[in-house]
Design an enzyme around this catalytic site. Structure first.
Site, short mmCIF file in Angstrom:
data_model
loop_
_atom_site.label_atom_id
_atom_site.label_comp_id
_atom_site.label_asym_id
_atom_site.label_seq_id
_atom_site.Cartn_x
_atom_site.Cartn_y
_atom_site.Cartn_z
CE LYS A 83 -6.37 -49.37 -13.04
NZ LYS A 83 -6.26 -50.82 -12.88
O1 G3P Z 1 -5.17 -53.44 -14.23
C1 G3P Z 1 -6.13 -53.96 -15.00
C2 G3P Z 1 -5.74 -54.88 -16.12
O2 G3P Z 1 -4.39 -55.06 -16.18
C3 G3P Z 1 -6.57 -56.12 -16.13
O3 G3P Z 1 -5.96 -57.21 -16.72
O4 G3P Z 1 -5.75 -59.62 -17.05
O5 G3P Z 1 -7.86 -58.71 -16.04
O6 G3P Z 1 -7.34 -58.37 -18.46
P1 G3P Z 1 -6.78 -58.55 -17.08
#
Ligand code: G3P
Length: 215
Positions: A83
């Site tokens: 990533k």
């Molecule tokens: O994988 C990263 C992404 O899905 C983060 O999600 O919930 O932290 O906005 P969030």
């Protein structure tokens, strides 16, 4: 549409994987920080549970550092995907890693132009963060729809992982938009199975079956 889990929690990954509908896993430094243990060990364990792409994120901000981290991370397991954040240095790293045959997931994508650059640099996956866009008052899914159209126009092979999903409707909309993948927190994944009418239907079928048995 493939379903990935967006977590580093081994128990949740094991439980979801046992259902046979999990195609991969995405992690990030925040998700890793919520679990006990060494980063590399967590990633290795996940790879041993799920036979699909497992994203592990670099923390360097310069291209050379990202590439160096990536080379180490891919040695953990063949399932590891690197990533890389959407920055100028990140785009350089995407290009370099793509030339080395290392699979990448360009993260922190908030616009279709960012997704275009990542695809041009040879990213294997891009991750638009739709929930965070929704939180900011935009419609995250609009960005996903734009990316899908752009990629189709130019036959890019980069796959779109809808990330930062918050609820089951995001799954429906992603599938309707033709997204390749959605990555889900365990709580959202769990909700996909549920409908009150299903529970009520089972209860009434079983109650009626008791009458048949007691004939
Ligand atoms: O994988 C990263 C992404 O899905 C983060 O999600 O919930 O932290 O906005 P969030």
């Amino acid at each position: 549409m493939k379903i990935f889990l967006d977590t580093a929690n081994i128990e949740h990954i094991r439980e979801a994987a046992s259902l046979g509908v999990v195609d991969g896993v995405t992690t990030n430094p925040t998700l890793i920080s919520r679990e006990e243990g060494e980063f590399e060990d967590i990633v290795r364990q996940i790879c041993e549970i799920v036979d699909g792409p497992v994203s592990a994120e670099v923390v360097s901000l310069d291209c050379a550092g990202m590439v160096e981290e990536a080379k180490k991370l891919v040695q953990i397991h063949e399932n590891v995907v690197i990533k890389i954040p959407m920055t100028r240095e990140g785009v350089k790293a995407l290009k370099e890693l793509s030339e080395l045959g290392i699979r990448t997931n360009c993260t922190l994508i908030f616009s279709s132009n960012q997704a275009l650059l990542a695809a041009k640099a040879g990213a294997t996956f891009v991750s638009p963060f739709i929930g965070r866009l929704d939180d900011a008052g935009q419609t995250g899914m609009d960005v996903v729809r734009e990316i899908m159209d752009m990629y189709e126009n130019y036959a890019f092979e980069t796959e779109v992982i809808v990330a930062s999903a918050r609820h089951p409707q995001h799954v429906v909309e992603s599938a309707l938009a033709g997204a390749d993948i959605i990555t889900l927190p365990f709580s959202v994944f769990d909700k996909l199975f549920k409908h009150p009418f299903t529970d009520r239907g089972i209860d009434s079928f079983l109650a009626d079956w008791e009458k048949v048995k007691n004939r």
